[in-house]
Design an enzyme around this catalytic site. Structure first.
Site, PDB file in Angstrom:
ATOM      1  N   SER A  64       7.197  41.110  17.760  1.00 15.86           N
ATOM      2  CA  SER A  64       8.404  41.946  17.865  1.00 15.86           C
ATOM      3  C   SER A  64       8.602  42.925  16.716  1.00 15.86           C
ATOM      4  CB  SER A  64       9.652  41.070  17.966  1.00 15.86           C
ATOM      5  OG  SER A  64       9.786  40.601  19.276  1.00 15.86           O
ATOM      6  N   LYS A  67       8.457  46.451  17.716  1.00 13.97           N
ATOM      7  CA  LYS A  67       9.566  47.156  18.377  1.00 13.97           C
ATOM      8  C   LYS A  67      10.137  48.258  17.482  1.00 13.97           C
ATOM      9  CE  LYS A  67      11.011  43.030  20.995  1.00 13.97           C
ATOM     10  NZ  LYS A  67      11.856  41.819  20.870  1.00 13.97           N
ATOM     11  N   TYR A 189       4.074  47.144  26.745  1.00 14.67           N
ATOM     12  CA  TYR A 189       4.833  46.246  25.866  1.00 14.67           C
ATOM     13  C   TYR A 189       3.952  45.107  25.318  1.00 14.67           C
ATOM     14  CZ  TYR A 189       8.230  42.725  24.373  1.00 14.67           C
ATOM     15  OH  TYR A 189       8.912  41.779  23.643  1.00 14.67           O
ATOM     16  N   TYR A 240      17.927  38.894  15.808  1.00 15.93           N
ATOM     17  CA  TYR A 240      18.608  38.360  16.998  1.00 15.93           C
ATOM     18  C   TYR A 240      19.855  37.567  16.616  1.00 15.93           C
ATOM     19  CZ  TYR A 240      13.769  39.352  18.003  1.00 15.93           C
ATOM     20  OH  TYR A 240      12.547  39.944  18.060  1.00 15.93           O
ATOM     21  N   VAL A 258       7.473  36.701  16.500  1.00 21.60           N
ATOM     22  CA  VAL A 258       7.119  35.295  16.717  1.00 21.60           C
ATOM     23  C   VAL A 258       5.699  34.948  16.250  1.00 21.60           C
ATOM     24  CG1 VAL A 258       8.763  34.727  18.564  1.00 21.60           C
ATOM     25  CG2 VAL A 258       6.544  35.724  19.154  1.00 21.60           C
TER      26      VAL A 258
HETATM   27  N1  GLN Z   1       5.999  39.461  22.752  1.00 22.23           N
HETATM   28  C1  GLN Z   1       7.035  38.541  22.428  1.00 22.23           C
HETATM   29  C2  GLN Z   1       7.953  38.330  23.624  1.00 22.23           C
HETATM   30  O1  GLN Z   1       8.281  39.265  24.284  1.00 22.23           O
HETATM   31  C3  GLN Z   1       7.796  39.047  21.236  1.00 22.23           C
HETATM   32  C4  GLN Z   1       8.951  38.166  20.843  1.00 22.23           C
HETATM   33  C5  GLN Z   1       9.231  38.142  19.361  1.00 22.23           C
HETATM   34  O2  GLN Z   1       8.383  38.391  18.531  1.00 22.23           O
HETATM   35  N2  GLN Z   1      10.427  37.753  19.020  1.00 22.23           N
HETATM   36  O3  GLN Z   1       8.374  37.260  23.915  1.00 22.23           O
END
Ligand code: GLN
Length: 304
Positions: A64, A67, A189, A240, A258
């Site tokens: 993530s 992003k 994505y 988050y 993650v």
């Molecule tokens: N690719 C992961 C997902 O969409 C990214 C989530 C994350 O890093 N928080 O679940």
């Protein structure tokens, strides 16, 4: 002058003895192979001095954290038009929750939760000639690191198991908030999330958010207003439902993934990336958060 090198080495040493290192993400099977005992940290200051400790040169899945990079590219292309399709409020929910998305008629709370990032991907797919290649080139150019690559195994692994992301994409589509088809958006994505980089490479990317939009070679990628907005979003939404805790303990705009990475920065002063694959219950790197808390406490350098 602050002894960044001494401090990050000290922090790395302190963290070695911690036994509870959290849990490695396994809902994307390919991420489960990461070694929980890894820890790396890399910091670049505003004078372009670099400081490293631990496994800072080992590549990991940035997930993530990507992003923020796609958001940066999208803002460079469509600027404030983006906010018609994505909001800028913290969600207070985990990264993949869908209930708010339905309640709010397909407008994601912010671009750093999964639904919002999918809209950003959709924007890039509509605007770029060769979206996956152009995004990778954008990332490589900012960092001046031509070897940064997508990890196809990780992308495929998430394609096979990322059901919540399929659900988010179909929900967005049903509300008319995706121009492109669901599979194309998800493919982009999953690839953006699969980017493999070391702490050192990622710190070179986050340098632009610390340095008013300019990379290490002083080329401008974003204007000051765009950087201000991206940093505000990182502070309020980057972790988050743990964004408050991160601001409280660490006090920097940042973004987690993650794969166990965290990238954070203090405008005009330094950017820093940590990596430790064990996550806490909110999906943020356990040791990474501890390390950054120690860093801002020991240096006295946070936005507060
Ligand atoms: N690719 C992961 C997902 O969409 C990214 C989530 C994350 O890093 N928080 O679940």
């Amino acid at each position: 002058m602050i002894d960044f090198q001494g401090i990050i080495e000290d922090i790395t040493r302190n963290l070695k003895s911690i036994e509870d290192r959290g849990t490695v993400a396994s809902y994307i099977p390919e991420l489960a192979i990461a070694n929980k005992h890894k820890f790396g940290i890399h910091l670049i200051d505003s004078q372009n001095n670099s400081y490293s400790a631990g496994d800072a040169e080992e590549a990991f899945s940035i997930q993530s954290i990507s992003k923020v990079l796609s958001l940066a590219q999208a803002m460079g292309v469509v600027d404030n038009k983006l906010w018609k399709r994505v909001s800028v409020e913290p969600s207070g929910d985990p990264f993949n929750h869908l209930s708010l998305l339905e309640m709010e008629n397909g407008i994601p709370r912010n671009p750093l939760i999964n639904a919002g990032a999918l809209v950003v991907c959709d924007v890039l797919i509509s605007q770029l000639k060769n979206p996956k290649e152009d995004f990778l080139t954008f990332v490589r150019n900012i960092a001046n690191e031509p070897t940064i690559h997508y990890d196809e195994k990780v992308a495929l692994s998430e394609k096979r198991t990322g059901f919540k992301n399929y659900a988010a994409a179909y929900l967005l589509k049903s509300y008319g908030n995706l121009e492109n088809d669901v599979d194309t958006v998800l493919d982009f994505y999953f690839h953006q999330c699969s980017l493999a980089m070391s702490c050192k490479q990622l710190a070179k990317l986050f340098y632009i958010f610390m340095n008013r939009g300019k990379c290490l070679r002083e080329k401008e990628y974003l204007n000051i207003n765009q950087v201000k907005r991206i940093n505000a979003l990182m502070l309020t939404c980057g972790f988050y439902d743990e964004a408050g805790e991160f601001a409280f303990e660490v006090g920097l705009p940042g973004k987690s993934g993650v794969g166990g990475g965290i990238a954070a920065l203090l405008p005009d002063q330094y950017c820093v990336v940590t990596w430790s694959p064990g996550l806490n219950q909110k999906g943020n790197s356990k040791l990474g958060m501890l390390a950054l808390e120690q860093l801002t406490t020991r240096t006295g350098l946070s936005i507060f």
